[in-house]
Design a protein around this motif. Structure first.
Motif, PDB file in Angstrom:
ATOM      1  N   ASP A   1       0.881  -1.089  -0.013  1.00 48.99           N
ATOM      2  CA  ASP A   1       0.008   0.079   0.050  1.00 48.99           C
ATOM      3  C   ASP A   1       0.825   1.189   0.133  1.00 48.99           C
ATOM      4  O   ASP A   1       1.611   1.716   0.847  1.00 48.99           O
ATOM      5  CB  ASP A   1      -0.785  -0.020   1.248  1.00 48.99           C
ATOM      6  N   PRO A   2       0.967   2.078  -1.088  1.00 45.55           N
ATOM      7  CA  PRO A   2       1.929   3.227  -1.103  1.00 45.55           C
ATOM      8  C   PRO A   2       1.549   4.258  -0.095  1.00 45.55           C
ATOM      9  O   PRO A   2       2.625   4.807   0.457  1.00 45.55           O
ATOM     10  CB  PRO A   2       1.596   3.708  -2.581  1.00 45.55           C
ATOM     11  N   LYS A   3       0.290   4.148   0.579  1.00 47.00           N
ATOM     12  CA  LYS A   3       0.288   5.192   1.645  1.00 47.00           C
ATOM     13  C   LYS A   3       0.865   4.681   2.764  1.00 47.00           C
ATOM     14  O   LYS A   3       1.428   5.563   3.622  1.00 47.00           O
ATOM     15  CB  LYS A   3      -1.578   5.109   1.641  1.00 47.00           C
ATOM     16  N   ASP A   4       0.877   3.425   3.161  1.00 48.97           N
ATOM     17  CA  ASP A   4       1.335   2.793   4.277  1.00 48.97           C
ATOM     18  C   ASP A   4       3.007   3.023   4.009  1.00 48.97           C
ATOM     19  O   ASP A   4       3.525   3.209   5.228  1.00 48.97           O
ATOM     20  CB  ASP A   4       0.949   1.260   4.604  1.00 48.97           C
ATOM     21  N   LEU A   5       3.365   2.675   3.062  1.00 49.18           N
ATOM     22  CA  LEU A   5       4.847   2.863   2.723  1.00 49.18           C
ATOM     23  C   LEU A   5       5.329   4.403   3.032  1.00 49.18           C
ATOM     24  O   LEU A   5       6.378   4.511   3.694  1.00 49.18           O
ATOM     25  CB  LEU A   5       5.195   2.793   0.988  1.00 49.18           C
ATOM     26  N   LYS A   6       4.683   5.242   2.520  1.00 52.17           N
ATOM     27  CA  LYS A   6       4.767   6.844   2.952  1.00 52.17           C
ATOM     28  C   LYS A   6       4.962   6.847   4.592  1.00 52.17           C
ATOM     29  O   LYS A   6       6.015   7.758   5.095  1.00 52.17           O
ATOM     30  CB  LYS A   6       3.814   7.652   2.422  1.00 52.17           C
ATOM     31  N   ASN A   7       4.177   6.420   5.199  1.00 52.98           N
ATOM     32  CA  ASN A   7       4.049   6.465   6.840  1.00 52.98           C
ATOM     33  C   ASN A   7       5.431   5.775   7.346  1.00 52.98           C
ATOM     34  O   ASN A   7       5.674   6.325   8.492  1.00 52.98           O
ATOM     35  CB  ASN A   7       2.937   5.776   7.290  1.00 52.98           C
ATOM     36  N   LEU A   8       6.164   5.173   6.878  1.00 51.96           N
ATOM     37  CA  LEU A   8       6.995   4.097   7.431  1.00 51.96           C
ATOM     38  C   LEU A   8       8.562   4.750   7.155  1.00 51.96           C
ATOM     39  O   LEU A   8       9.395   4.320   7.826  1.00 51.96           O
ATOM     40  CB  LEU A   8       6.934   2.798   6.908  1.00 51.96           C
ATOM     41  N   ILE A   9       8.601   5.397   6.087  1.00 54.18           N
ATOM     42  CA  ILE A   9       9.937   6.138   5.913  1.00 54.18           C
ATOM     43  C   ILE A   9      10.360   6.953   7.020  1.00 54.18           C
ATOM     44  O   ILE A   9       9.803   7.746   7.472  1.00 54.18           O
ATOM     45  CB  ILE A   9       9.761   6.963   4.475  1.00 54.18           C
ATOM     46  N   THR A  10      11.598   6.645   7.304  1.00 52.76           N
ATOM     47  CA  THR A  10      12.534   7.317   8.171  1.00 52.76           C
ATOM     48  C   THR A  10      13.877   7.624   7.453  1.00 52.76           C
ATOM     49  O   THR A  10      14.110   7.239   6.484  1.00 52.76           O
ATOM     50  CB  THR A  10      12.692   6.627   9.440  1.00 52.76           C
ATOM     51  N   LYS A  11      14.617   8.445   8.613  1.00 52.41           N
ATOM     52  CA  LYS A  11      15.814   8.615   8.042  1.00 52.41           C
ATOM     53  C   LYS A  11      16.742   7.358   7.698  1.00 52.41           C
ATOM     54  O   LYS A  11      17.879   7.557   7.057  1.00 52.41           O
ATOM     55  CB  LYS A  11      16.792   9.624   8.984  1.00 52.41           C
ATOM     56  N   LYS A  12      16.399   6.436   8.452  1.00 50.08           N
ATOM     57  CA  LYS A  12      17.426   5.263   8.340  1.00 50.08           C
ATOM     58  C   LYS A  12      16.847   4.152   7.195  1.00 50.08           C
ATOM     59  O   LYS A  12      17.499   3.288   7.001  1.00 50.08           O
ATOM     60  CB  LYS A  12      16.953   4.291   9.610  1.00 50.08           C
ATOM     61  N   THR A  13      15.614   4.742   6.552  1.00 47.83           N
ATOM     62  CA  THR A  13      15.202   3.781   5.307  1.00 47.83           C
ATOM     63  C   THR A  13      16.365   3.763   4.407  1.00 47.83           C
ATOM     64  O   THR A  13      16.545   4.769   3.799  1.00 47.83           O
ATOM     65  CB  THR A  13      13.896   4.099   4.615  1.00 47.83           C
ATOM     66  N   LYS A  14      16.824   2.807   3.954  1.00 46.25           N
ATOM     67  CA  LYS A  14      17.859   2.579   2.790  1.00 46.25           C
ATOM     68  C   LYS A  14      17.463   1.799   1.644  1.00 46.25           C
ATOM     69  O   LYS A  14      18.091   1.865   0.601  1.00 46.25           O
ATOM     70  CB  LYS A  14      19.164   2.358   3.442  1.00 46.25           C
ATOM     71  N   ALA A  15      16.309   1.152   1.659  1.00 51.98           N
ATOM     72  CA  ALA A  15      15.673   0.323   0.341  1.00 51.98           C
ATOM     73  C   ALA A  15      14.274   0.227   0.720  1.00 51.98           C
ATOM     74  O   ALA A  15      13.748   0.054   1.885  1.00 51.98           O
ATOM     75  CB  ALA A  15      16.588  -0.670   0.160  1.00 51.98           C
ATOM     76  N   ILE A  16      13.693   0.005  -0.423  1.00 49.88           N
ATOM     77  CA  ILE A  16      12.189  -0.403  -0.427  1.00 49.88           C
ATOM     78  C   ILE A  16      12.104  -1.560  -1.390  1.00 49.88           C
ATOM     79  O   ILE A  16      12.575  -1.614  -2.609  1.00 49.88           O
ATOM     80  CB  ILE A  16      11.438   0.616  -1.058  1.00 49.88           C
TER      81      ILE A  16
END
Ligand SMILES: *Cc1c(COP(=O)(O)O)cnc(C)c1O
Length: 376
Positions: free
Chosen positions: A113-128
């Motif tokens: 769910d792209p909407k949930d993806l957006k919620n989960l991004i932090t400074k530590k996110t390095k790959a999707i």
């Protein structure tokens, strides 16, 4: 239809040829003893077929994800976002890099769910890692837009939708890197096997070296004197797998066509009565599975019984759900990730996945469709 349903003398001949030519089973080196390069040829065939600049065959889809993560530079403590309807391999590859799996829920497409993806991004996110589950593309435009905004690389796990397209392009070529699996259950198979696709030369070079102990395959030297810059691991594909995979790829278009005829027959019958898995606009699916929703527990069980009795089965939903829904992975995930996956479990719990088989006819699908709609 999974590729294992259609293994015949084409694959037999291709493997026999290797033995007639001297039986060199490794994809690398032994240049003066061999007449052919089966894995290298398979990679070239994939480059043409999937329209990708770089295709590297490896030992499995799981290995391919791990290598891709290493290529991107994923290290201890980094966060990697993937999805809740998935196969555990993705999470294992992330953990093997000592990174932290973060799990996005799915929507009615049953993919990220792209909407949930957006919620989960932090400074530590390095790959999707979006995962194109059971033959249907993720909403890649939305996912890529978010990834671009935050400058995060995307690895498409396309193990379950090899040959599917999104807006005219093959899945696996829409992100920074793409992953295929050719394990025994997949749409084309070499028993075990995987592939990494990328258009980025630097990433491709890393993957090529990493999967082969760091070998640069420097043409100026024999393999024993080869040059090296990084250390890696052994994730190589064998020549036998390469020869088989080549023959299977030649069958892929026919497999998708056969799937589509059967799936569309079934869909026409059940569509007026059931909600069906949503397919993103611009998708060309491989049509190996039709997923219907039935929230009524009793009716759902009846449908599953009918599918079992007539030897269709129900693939991952609900068969093998525990390996495909992160709500069940408390042995691998942090507690909060398991808890947030409950939303996906609730969605998947009303799903029934109907597989499309080669050994079932269009008539069989008409019959089973009529039986299923009795439990609308
Ligand atoms: C099969 C699969 C993998 C792993 O592939 P292997 O070749 O079996 O290692 C990874 N992700 C998904 C979604 C899969 O279905």
């Amino acid at each position: 239809m999974p590729g294992f349903e259609w293994i015949d003398d084409k694959e037999l001949k291709a493997t026999t040829k290797i033995f007639k030519e001297g039986g060199i089973l490794m994809a690398h080196g032994f240049d003066n003893l061999r007449k052919n390069y089966y894995v290298r040829n398979f990679e070239k065939q994939c480059k043409r077929f999937f329209n990708s600049n770089g295709c590297l065959a490896v030992s499995s889809g799981t290995a391919a994800i791990k290598i891709a993560l290493k290529a991107i530079g994923i290290k201890k403590g980094d966060e990697v976002i993937t999805q809740s309807f998935n196969f555990i391999a993705t999470v294992e590859a992330i953990l093997d890099c000592e990174a932290i799996p973060v799990i996005a829920n799915v929507n009615a497409t049953l993919n990220m769910d792209p909407k949930d993806l957006k919620n989960l991004i932090t400074k530590k996110t390095k790959a999707i890692i979006p995962v194109h589950m059971l033959g249907v593309p993720c909403e890649m435009d939305q996912i890529n837009l978010i990834a671009k905004k935050y400058k995060i690389p995307v690895i498409e796990d396309n193990c379950e939708a090899v040959g599917a397209k999104y807006k005219g392009k093959f899945l696996g070529t829409l992100g920074t890197m793409g992953i295929f699996s050719f394990d025994h259950g997949k749409i084309i198979t070499s028993g075990e096997g995987g592939m990494i696709l990328t258009n980025q030369k630097k990433l491709f070079k890393f993957c090529k070296e990493y999967h082969d102990h760091g070998h640069e395959n420097n043409k100026r030297f024999p393999r024993g004197k080869d040059t090296k810059k990084i250390y890696g691991f052994n994730y190589r594909m064998t020549e036998i797998q390469g020869a088989i995979a080549s023959e299977q790829l030649k069958k892929l278009n026919t497999i998708i066509k056969d799937n589509s005829l059967k799936l569309n027959t079934l869909k026409k019958i059940v569509e007026p009565y059931f909600e069906i898995r949503h397919v993103p606009q611009g998708s060309k699916c491989i049509n190996d599975t039709l997923i219907i929703f039935q929230k009524n527990k009793l009716k759902k069980l009846k449908i599953i019984e009918v599918l079992k009795k007539s030897k269709f089965g129900t693939k991952n939903l609900p068969d093998a759900m525990e390996w495909h829904c992160s709500f069940f992975w408390s042995h691998a995930l942090k507690k909060n990730q398991v808890i947030r996956s409950k939303k996906t479990f609730r969605i998947l719990n009303s799903c029934i996945a109907i597989p499309i088989w080669r050994n079932k006819t269009i008539d069989d699908y008409k019959k089973i469709g009529k039986q299923i709609v009795k439990y609308k």
